[in-house]
Design a protein around this motif. Structure first.
Motif, PDB file in Angstrom:
ATOM      1  N   UNK A 185       0.842  -1.188   0.000  1.00  0.00           N
ATOM      2  CA  UNK A 185       0.000   0.000   0.000  1.00  0.00           C
ATOM      3  C   UNK A 185       0.883   1.245   0.000  1.00  0.00           C
ATOM      4  N   UNK A 186       0.553   2.186  -0.871  1.00  0.00           N
ATOM      5  CA  UNK A 186       1.354   3.409  -0.958  1.00  0.00           C
ATOM      6  C   UNK A 186       1.274   4.196   0.346  1.00  0.00           C
ATOM      7  N   UNK A 187       2.424   4.427   0.929  1.00  0.00           N
ATOM      8  CA  UNK A 187       2.539   5.207   2.158  1.00  0.00           C
ATOM      9  C   UNK A 187       3.533   6.324   1.859  1.00  0.00           C
ATOM     10  N   UNK A 188       3.021   7.496   1.574  1.00  0.00           N
ATOM     11  CA  UNK A 188       3.867   8.572   1.053  1.00  0.00           C
ATOM     12  C   UNK A 188       3.355   9.915   1.541  1.00  0.00           C
ATOM     13  N   UNK A 189       4.265  10.721   2.029  1.00  0.00           N
ATOM     14  CA  UNK A 189       3.934  12.073   2.460  1.00  0.00           C
ATOM     15  C   UNK A 189       4.488  13.055   1.444  1.00  0.00           C
ATOM     16  N   UNK A 190       3.643  13.865   0.879  1.00  0.00           N
ATOM     17  CA  UNK A 190       4.047  14.770  -0.189  1.00  0.00           C
ATOM     18  C   UNK A 190       4.946  15.881   0.349  1.00  0.00           C
ATOM     19  N   UNK A 191       6.151  16.026  -0.211  1.00  0.00           N
ATOM     20  CA  UNK A 191       7.071  17.056   0.269  1.00  0.00           C
ATOM     21  C   UNK A 191       6.865  18.435  -0.356  1.00  0.00           C
ATOM     22  N   UNK A 192       6.020  18.523  -1.388  1.00  0.00           N
ATOM     23  CA  UNK A 192       5.775  19.820  -2.019  1.00  0.00           C
ATOM     24  C   UNK A 192       5.075  20.743  -1.019  1.00  0.00           C
ATOM     25  N   UNK A 193       5.500  22.011  -0.904  1.00  0.00           N
ATOM     26  CA  UNK A 193       4.943  22.905   0.122  1.00  0.00           C
ATOM     27  C   UNK A 193       3.429  23.028   0.104  1.00  0.00           C
ATOM     28  N   UNK A 194       2.814  22.968  -1.073  1.00  0.00           N
ATOM     29  CA  UNK A 194       1.369  23.120  -1.176  1.00  0.00           C
ATOM     30  C   UNK A 194       0.632  21.787  -1.155  1.00  0.00           C
ATOM     31  N   UNK A 195       1.344  20.725  -0.851  1.00  0.00           N
ATOM     32  CA  UNK A 195       0.705  19.423  -0.759  1.00  0.00           C
ATOM     33  C   UNK A 195       0.639  18.696  -2.085  1.00  0.00           C
ATOM     34  N   UNK A 196      -0.296  17.772  -2.173  1.00  0.00           N
ATOM     35  CA  UNK A 196      -0.414  16.878  -3.331  1.00  0.00           C
ATOM     36  C   UNK A 196      -1.143  17.587  -4.476  1.00  0.00           C
ATOM     37  N   UNK A 197      -0.405  18.436  -5.174  1.00  0.00           N
ATOM     38  CA  UNK A 197      -0.979  19.246  -6.247  1.00  0.00           C
ATOM     39  C   UNK A 197      -0.742  18.584  -7.596  1.00  0.00           C
ATOM     40  N   UNK A 198      -1.290  19.183  -8.637  1.00  0.00           N
ATOM     41  CA  UNK A 198      -1.016  18.741  -9.990  1.00  0.00           C
ATOM     42  C   UNK A 198       0.505  18.714 -10.196  1.00  0.00           C
ATOM     43  N   UNK A 199       1.003  17.646 -10.787  1.00  0.00           N
ATOM     44  CA  UNK A 199       2.447  17.426 -10.869  1.00  0.00           C
ATOM     45  C   UNK A 199       3.169  18.516 -11.651  1.00  0.00           C
ATOM     46  N   UNK A 200       2.455  19.211 -12.524  1.00  0.00           N
ATOM     47  CA  UNK A 200       3.080  20.294 -13.288  1.00  0.00           C
ATOM     48  C   UNK A 200       3.602  21.397 -12.382  1.00  0.00           C
ATOM     49  N   UNK A 201       2.992  21.579 -11.209  1.00  0.00           N
ATOM     50  CA  UNK A 201       3.472  22.608 -10.282  1.00  0.00           C
ATOM     51  C   UNK A 201       4.923  22.362  -9.901  1.00  0.00           C
ATOM     52  N   UNK A 202       5.245  21.117  -9.577  1.00  0.00           N
ATOM     53  CA  UNK A 202       6.617  20.782  -9.208  1.00  0.00           C
ATOM     54  C   UNK A 202       7.532  20.760 -10.421  1.00  0.00           C
ATOM     55  N   UNK A 203       7.008  20.237 -11.524  1.00  0.00           N
ATOM     56  CA  UNK A 203       7.824  20.102 -12.735  1.00  0.00           C
ATOM     57  C   UNK A 203       8.336  21.449 -13.219  1.00  0.00           C
ATOM     58  N   UNK A 204       7.471  22.451 -13.199  1.00  0.00           N
ATOM     59  CA  UNK A 204       7.863  23.769 -13.688  1.00  0.00           C
ATOM     60  C   UNK A 204       8.156  24.765 -12.575  1.00  0.00           C
ATOM     61  N   UNK A 205       8.059  24.287 -11.327  1.00  0.00           N
ATOM     62  CA  UNK A 205       8.330  25.174 -10.204  1.00  0.00           C
ATOM     63  C   UNK A 205       9.674  24.979  -9.562  1.00  0.00           C
ATOM     64  N   UNK A 206      10.368  23.894  -9.918  1.00  0.00           N
ATOM     65  CA  UNK A 206      11.667  23.605  -9.307  1.00  0.00           C
ATOM     66  C   UNK A 206      12.478  22.749 -10.269  1.00  0.00           C
ATOM     67  N   UNK A 207      13.704  23.166 -10.542  1.00  0.00           N
ATOM     68  CA  UNK A 207      14.561  22.382 -11.438  1.00  0.00           C
ATOM     69  C   UNK A 207      14.812  20.989 -10.885  1.00  0.00           C
ATOM     70  N   UNK A 208      14.804  20.862  -9.569  1.00  0.00           N
ATOM     71  CA  UNK A 208      15.010  19.563  -8.935  1.00  0.00           C
ATOM     72  C   UNK A 208      13.643  18.948  -8.609  1.00  0.00           C
ATOM     73  N   UNK A 209      12.776  18.859  -9.613  1.00  0.00           N
ATOM     74  CA  UNK A 209      11.403  18.415  -9.377  1.00  0.00           C
ATOM     75  C   UNK A 209      11.307  16.955  -8.979  1.00  0.00           C
ATOM     76  N   UNK A 210      12.307  16.151  -9.313  1.00  0.00           N
ATOM     77  CA  UNK A 210      12.267  14.717  -8.993  1.00  0.00           C
ATOM     78  C   UNK A 210      12.165  14.457  -7.504  1.00  0.00           C
ATOM     79  N   UNK A 211      12.695  15.382  -6.714  1.00  0.00           N
ATOM     80  CA  UNK A 211      12.684  15.177  -5.256  1.00  0.00           C
ATOM     81  C   UNK A 211      11.265  15.143  -4.676  1.00  0.00           C
ATOM     82  N   UNK A 212      10.301  15.710  -5.388  1.00  0.00           N
ATOM     83  CA  UNK A 212       8.956  15.814  -4.838  1.00  0.00           C
ATOM     84  C   UNK A 212       8.110  14.565  -5.084  1.00  0.00           C
ATOM     85  N   UNK A 213       8.676  13.577  -5.715  1.00  0.00           N
ATOM     86  CA  UNK A 213       7.956  12.308  -5.846  1.00  0.00           C
ATOM     87  C   UNK A 213       8.750  11.194  -5.156  1.00  0.00           C
TER      88      UNK A 213
END
Length: 214
Positions: A185-213
Motif C-alpha cells: 500500500x502506498x505510504x507517502x507524504x508529499x514534500x511539495x509545500x502546497x501538498x499533493x498538487x497537480x504534478x506540473x506545479x513541481x515540474x515547472x516550479x523547481x529544477x530539482x522536481x524529482x525530489x517531490x515524488x
C-alpha cells in the motif's frame, strides 16, 4: 507492479507510486466515468479550478479508449492558454504537440495517455509500460481485485502496489493470496509545500522536481 487508469495531468502521488514500481499497466479500457479525473484536472490559477476535456455523450458502458472527444468547444486553446499563463512557455513547448495531434476522430486516451508518458519522461521515471487494451487478460466488471491479481501474475511480479484509498474501498486480498502474491500500500507524504498538487506545479516550479515524488 501497479495498475492505474490514465488520468488527465495527474497529481504528484500518481508519479510517486509509479517511481516505486517496475511495471505499469495503463488501464485504458476501464469504464469512462464523468465524475472522475479521467478527463479533468484540478488547477489553482486565477478563476480556473478545473481543466476538463469535454467528452461526447455515448452509452453508459463506453471505455476510456472509446470515449469520443468533443472538439467543438474550443477547449484546447483554453487549456493550453491556462498552462502557458501559469507555467510559462515551457509547458506548451513540452505538451503542445500532443494537443495538436487531436482531431474529430480522437478519443480520450489519445490525449491522456501520451501526456502521461511524456510526464513520466520529465520526472525521469523508468518503468515498463503496457496497455490493458492490448493484453489478453480477461476483466469482469465488478471484479477489480481479481483482475489486478491476474495482471500481477501475468507479468510474473510478486507484489501489487496500490493506493490506500483503493485498498480501503474495494481491494480484496483473497485473489492475491490465492496466487501467493503480496500487496503493498502506498505510504507517502508529499514534500511539495502546497501538498499533493497537480504534478506540473513541481515540474515547472523547481529544477530539482524529482525530489517531490521521492
Amino acid at each position: 507492479m501497479t495498475v492505474w487508469q490514465p488520468l488527465y495531468l495527474p497529481k504528484l502521488h500518481y508519479f510517486a507510486r509509479l517511481a516505486r514500481s517496475d511495471v505499469f499497466v495503463i488501464f485504458d479500457d476501464a469504464e469512462f466515468t464523468r465524475s472522475s479525473r479521467q478527463h479533468r484536472t484540478e488547477i489553482d490559477f486565477q478563476n480556473s479550478k478545473w481543466l476538463t476535456i469535454p467528452v461526447k455523450r455515448s452509452d453508459d458502458t463506453m471505455r476510456i479508449n472509446e470515449a469520443p472527444l468533443d472538439m467543438s468547444q474550443g477547449w484546447i486553446s483554453k487549456h493550453t492558454g491556462t498552462l502557458r499563463a501559469k507555467y510559462g512557455g515551457g509547458a506548451t513547448d513540452m505538451l503542445g504537440e500532443y494537443y495538436d495531434r487531436l482531431d474529430d476522430d480522437s478519443h480520450l486516451s489519445d490525449i491522456t495517455v501520451p501526456l502521461l508518458k511524456r510526464l513520466l519522461e520529465a520526472f525521469d521515471i523508468d518503468i515498463e509500460i503496457y496497455h490493458s487494451s492490448a493484453l489478453d487478460v480477461p476483466y469482469e466488471k465488478g471484479e477489480p481485485s481479481e483482475y489486478n491479481a491476474r495482471l500481477t501474475d501475468h507479468f510474473d511480479c510478486d507484489t501489487y502496489f496500490c493506493g490506500a484509498n483503493a485498498y480501503k474501498a474495494y481491494l480484496r486480498e483473497e485473489p492475491f493470496e490465492a496466487r501467493d502474491l503480496d500487496i503493498r500500500i502506498q505510504d507517502w507524504n508529499c514534500p511539495w509545500p502546497d501538498g499533493n498538487v497537480i504534478a506540473l506545479d513541481a515540474l515547472f516550479g523547481d529544477d530539482d522536481h524529482r525530489q517531490y515524488i521521492e
